[in-house]
Design a protein around this motif. Sequence first.
Motif, PDB file in Angstrom:
ATOM      1  N   ASN A   1      13.876  -7.460   8.801  1.00  0.00           N
ATOM      2  CA  ASN A   1      14.406  -8.818   8.701  1.00  0.00           C
ATOM      3  C   ASN A   1      13.981  -9.391   7.349  1.00  0.00           C
ATOM      4  O   ASN A   1      12.794  -9.500   7.055  1.00  0.00           O
ATOM      5  N   ASN A   2      14.979  -9.743   6.513  1.00  0.00           N
ATOM      6  CA  ASN A   2      14.665 -10.295   5.193  1.00  0.00           C
ATOM      7  C   ASN A   2      14.805 -11.814   5.146  1.00  0.00           C
ATOM      8  O   ASN A   2      14.877 -12.405   4.081  1.00  0.00           O
ATOM      9  N   GLY A   3      14.854 -12.447   6.312  1.00  0.00           N
ATOM     10  CA  GLY A   3      15.004 -13.895   6.371  1.00  0.00           C
ATOM     11  C   GLY A   3      16.438 -14.341   6.534  1.00  0.00           C
ATOM     12  O   GLY A   3      16.701 -15.485   6.931  1.00  0.00           O
ATOM     13  N   ASN A   4      17.401 -13.436   6.207  1.00  0.00           N
ATOM     14  CA  ASN A   4      18.818 -13.773   6.355  1.00  0.00           C
ATOM     15  C   ASN A   4      19.453 -13.050   7.526  1.00  0.00           C
ATOM     16  O   ASN A   4      20.658 -13.148   7.726  1.00  0.00           O
ATOM     17  N   GLY A   5      18.651 -12.308   8.283  1.00  0.00           N
ATOM     18  CA  GLY A   5      19.189 -11.582   9.414  1.00  0.00           C
ATOM     19  C   GLY A   5      18.588 -10.194   9.507  1.00  0.00           C
ATOM     20  O   GLY A   5      17.931  -9.699   8.587  1.00  0.00           O
ATOM     21  N   ASP A   6      18.808  -9.539  10.624  1.00  0.00           N
ATOM     22  CA  ASP A   6      18.288  -8.200  10.848  1.00  0.00           C
ATOM     23  C   ASP A   6      19.237  -7.156  10.277  1.00  0.00           C
ATOM     24  O   ASP A   6      20.456  -7.332  10.260  1.00  0.00           O
ATOM     25  N   TYR A   7      18.645  -6.030   9.849  1.00  0.00           N
ATOM     26  CA  TYR A   7      19.457  -4.910   9.387  1.00  0.00           C
ATOM     27  C   TYR A   7      18.647  -3.633   9.562  1.00  0.00           C
ATOM     28  O   TYR A   7      17.420  -3.647   9.627  1.00  0.00           O
ATOM     29  N   GLY A   8      19.354  -2.525   9.657  1.00  0.00           N
ATOM     30  CA  GLY A   8      18.696  -1.241   9.818  1.00  0.00           C
ATOM     31  C   GLY A   8      18.121  -0.742   8.502  1.00  0.00           C
ATOM     32  O   GLY A   8      18.641  -1.024   7.426  1.00  0.00           O
ATOM     33  N   ARG A   9      17.034   0.038   8.594  1.00  0.00           N
ATOM     34  CA  ARG A   9      16.371   0.565   7.410  1.00  0.00           C
ATOM     35  C   ARG A   9      15.924   1.997   7.670  1.00  0.00           C
ATOM     36  O   ARG A   9      15.444   2.329   8.747  1.00  0.00           O
ATOM     37  N   PHE A  10      16.102   2.830   6.619  1.00  0.00           N
ATOM     38  CA  PHE A  10      15.710   4.236   6.694  1.00  0.00           C
ATOM     39  C   PHE A  10      14.809   4.525   5.501  1.00  0.00           C
ATOM     40  O   PHE A  10      15.174   4.249   4.356  1.00  0.00           O
ATOM     41  N   ILE A  11      13.605   5.093   5.757  1.00  0.00           N
ATOM     42  CA  ILE A  11      12.620   5.324   4.701  1.00  0.00           C
ATOM     43  C   ILE A  11      12.122   6.762   4.790  1.00  0.00           C
ATOM     44  O   ILE A  11      11.751   7.235   5.868  1.00  0.00           O
ATOM     45  N   LEU A  12      12.114   7.439   3.606  1.00  0.00           N
ATOM     46  CA  LEU A  12      11.476   8.745   3.490  1.00  0.00           C
ATOM     47  C   LEU A  12      10.232   8.573   2.626  1.00  0.00           C
ATOM     48  O   LEU A  12      10.295   7.998   1.538  1.00  0.00           O
ATOM     49  N   MET A  13       9.082   9.099   3.125  1.00  0.00           N
ATOM     50  CA  MET A  13       7.809   8.884   2.462  1.00  0.00           C
ATOM     51  C   MET A  13       7.341  10.156   1.770  1.00  0.00           C
ATOM     52  O   MET A  13       7.605  11.271   2.221  1.00  0.00           O
ATOM     53  N   GLY A  14       6.620   9.977   0.651  1.00  0.00           N
ATOM     54  CA  GLY A  14       5.902  11.069   0.018  1.00  0.00           C
ATOM     55  C   GLY A  14       4.454  11.080   0.476  1.00  0.00           C
ATOM     56  O   GLY A  14       4.083  10.388   1.434  1.00  0.00           O
ATOM     57  N   PRO A  15       3.581  11.815  -0.195  1.00  0.00           N
ATOM     58  CA  PRO A  15       2.170  11.866   0.227  1.00  0.00           C
ATOM     59  C   PRO A  15       1.471  10.512   0.181  1.00  0.00           C
ATOM     60  O   PRO A  15       0.566  10.255   0.973  1.00  0.00           O
ATOM     61  N   SER A  16       1.874   9.635  -0.754  1.00  0.00           N
ATOM     62  CA  SER A  16       1.163   8.361  -0.890  1.00  0.00           C
ATOM     63  C   SER A  16       2.073   7.148  -0.953  1.00  0.00           C
ATOM     64  O   SER A  16       1.590   6.019  -0.892  1.00  0.00           O
ATOM     65  N   SER A  17       3.380   7.338  -1.106  1.00  0.00           N
ATOM     66  CA  SER A  17       4.286   6.196  -1.202  1.00  0.00           C
ATOM     67  C   SER A  17       5.670   6.628  -0.762  1.00  0.00           C
ATOM     68  O   SER A  17       5.950   7.818  -0.595  1.00  0.00           O
ATOM     69  N   SER A  18       6.532   5.634  -0.581  1.00  0.00           N
ATOM     70  CA  SER A  18       7.897   5.920  -0.147  1.00  0.00           C
ATOM     71  C   SER A  18       8.696   6.540  -1.285  1.00  0.00           C
ATOM     72  O   SER A  18       8.521   6.204  -2.454  1.00  0.00           O
ATOM     73  N   ASN A  19       9.599   7.449  -0.951  1.00  0.00           N
ATOM     74  CA  ASN A  19      10.475   8.093  -1.920  1.00  0.00           C
ATOM     75  C   ASN A  19      11.866   7.479  -1.917  1.00  0.00           C
ATOM     76  O   ASN A  19      12.421   7.149  -2.961  1.00  0.00           O
ATOM     77  N   ILE A  20      12.452   7.361  -0.726  1.00  0.00           N
ATOM     78  CA  ILE A  20      13.815   6.840  -0.579  1.00  0.00           C
ATOM     79  C   ILE A  20      13.806   5.752   0.480  1.00  0.00           C
ATOM     80  O   ILE A  20      13.247   5.933   1.571  1.00  0.00           O
TER      81      ILE A  20
END
Length: 667
Positions: free
Chosen positions: A403-422
Motif C-alpha cells: 500500500n503506497n497510500g493511494n491504494g493496494d497493489y500486488g508486488r513481486f520481489i526477488l532478493m540477492g544475498p543482501s538486498s533485493s534484485n528485482i
Amino acid sequence: MKKILSITLFCMLIAQGYGQKLPFQGKLIEAGLPVNDPKTLEFGIPDLEWSETHTDVQVTDGLYFVVLGSINPLPANIFSDTNERQLELSVDGTALSPVTLYKPLSGDLSQLNVKGPGNGIISGGFGTGSAVKENLPYLKLNGNMKTIFNRISMEVSSNNDNTVESGNIYLNSSNGVFTAVSPGYFALNSNNLYNMQLFSQNWGNRGHAGTILLRGPNNNLLFEIGNRHWENANLPRIQMRGSTENPVIELSASNDENETGFIGLQSKNNRFAFLNTNTLFFDSQSKRMITIESANWGNGDFGLARLHGNQSHLSFMNSNDQEKINLGIGDWGNGSSGQLHLRGVNSNVMIYNADNVPKGFLGMAGNDNNNTMLRLAGNDAHIALSKELFSPNPPIVFIDIENNGNGDYGRFILMGPSSSNIVMGGAGKPDLPTVVLKGSQDQETVILGCTDDEEERGFIILKNKNNSEQMSLTSNAIGGNTVLNIWNGLNVENGATITGNLQVNGDISCTGTFPSSDQRLKKDIQPLGNNILGKIKSLEGVSYSWRKDEFPKKNFSADQQIGLLAQELEEQFPALVKTGDDGFKSVNYNGFTAVLLEAVKELNSKVEKLESENRLLQAELSASAINKTELEELKSQMDVLVKMVQNKSDSSSELDIAETNSSNNIK
C-alpha cells in the motif's frame, strides 16, 4: 598575328566505369618546335552537342594531357550507336583538324587491367579452368596500400553442372574485414571471422528458410536465428550460446498441434530451466528437480507441481485407509519426482487467523471439480521463499500486497544475498506498473514503468550505482546526464531537435545552416563599441594542419585548414571563444561575422570622412585657381597702365626738348 600550329594528336582511351570521362593526350608543334607554354584548348563533338574548354593547360615539350568530360561530363551514349566520334579541337581560338575518337575496348573483352600510379588496380575478365566458369565475368578492385588483395570483388559463379548462376559481391578492407553478399546470403567479417551471417537455407522437401548467425571475437556462435527444420521449417527458433557454444537460451515453437512456444535456459554444464505454454521445469546436473505444468487426470485439467528426487513422501489417510494427502516423491514410471496430492471432492488446504477468519486457501473452489484456487487474503498477504524457515537472512522471493497510500497493489520481489534484485509492483498510481532492477548496493540501476501523466507513457531509466549518471528513454525522447553512444552510424529523418551542446569529431556537411538569432529571444543587447578595426589588426589568419595522429578520437581531417587561433581571438573577443571541459578551446565563427560587419562600418566611416575632406580640399584648390586667374588679369592690366604712363612720359620729354631747341633758334 597568330601562328599556324602544326599539331600531332593521339588519344589514350581507357574503358572506365565512372562518370563519362576519357583521358586525352596530344602534342603541339609550332614552327617545327615543340610548344612549352600554357594554352587554352577547346573541345567539341558536334553531333552530340557537347563541348568544354580547358584553360591554362600546361604544354611541356609539346605534350599535354586533359580528361575529356572533367568539366562537362560526356554523354552516356557517346559510343552506344557507333564505334568512333569526330572530336573538334581549337588552340587559343585557332581551329585544328578534327581527331577521331575510337570506342574503347570495342573488340572482344577477355581481360581488363587498369592500374593507378600506386598499387591501385582494377582487373576484370572471365573465369577459367572449366567449361562451367570460362564464360562467367568478374571484376576486382585493389586498394593503394602495399597489401595486395581485393578491396571490392564482383563475380558471377555457378554450381558444378552450370544449372544455377548467381552474382556475388565481396567488400574487403586492408585489415581483412569484409562483407560478402550472394543470392540468399549476407555475411560481415571482422578479423577474418564471420561475425554475422544472413542467408537462405534449403532444407530439401521442407523448402527455403532464413537463418541468421552472430559470432563473438573467437568465432564462437552467439546467436542462431532460424527454424526447427528437423520438424517443420515454418517454426521459428532463436538460440543464444555461451563461450563453449552450448545453447544458454533457446526460444522456439514446438511442432505439435497447437504449435506452442517454449523457452529453454541452460548453463554450460547442462543444468537448465524449460518453459512452454503448459510446463515449467528446472534441472540440476541433467536431472529433473522441479516441474510445474498443466496435467489431465481424466476428470479435468489441473495444475501440477512436482519435486524430483528419491522416492520419499508423506501421506495422510482417511479411516478407510484411502490416501487424501500426499507430500513427497513418487514414481510415475519415468523416474522419481516430487509431488503434493490432495484427493477428494472438496480437497483443500485452509489457513485461518486467530479470529478464525480464512486467510489462505489451496484446493477446489465450490463443488465443481474443474475449479482450482490458490488465494491469500489480508492487508499484508504475501508468499515468501527462503533458504531456511527461520533465519536472519531475508527471503529470496517475495509475493505480497503493498500500500503506497493511494491504494493496494500486488508486488513481486526477488532478493540477492543482501538486498533485493528485482521489484515488480505499482508506480505513483497503483494501477501503473513498475519494474526495478537493483545493483549490488541496493541502488536502482534499471527502472521500467509508466509516467504518471495524462498520456501514461512507458519509460526506461538506466543508472549507475552512485546515481551520478543516468539515461532515460520514453515513448518520445531519450535523455540523461551521461553520454549516449551510437555505433555504426545514425540516420535521423524528418528533423531532429537537440537541447544542449553538440560535439562532432569530424566534418559536418549540410545544405544550409540557420543559427537561432531572433531578436525576441535576446536580452541585454549592446553594441560592440568602437575601435573594432584596432582589435582585428592584432589578429592573424593562418593556414594549418590538425595534429591528427596525437588526437585520433577527434577524427581530424588530413586536409590543410584555414582559420584563426582561439587564444589570439580570446584576447580581443572573449565571447567568441569557449573552453571545453577538456581544456581545449573552440571558436564561434558565426559570431565573428558581426565583428567583421562593425569593422567594415568603421572602415566605411573613415572612407566617407576622407571623401568629405577631399571634396573640401578640391574646393579650396578650385578657389585658389580662380584667385590666381584674377591676379594674372590684374597684373596684365597693371602692365598696360605702366606702359601707358611710360609712353606718356616719353612724349612729354620729347615735347620739352623740341620747345627748348626752338627757343634757342629764335635767340
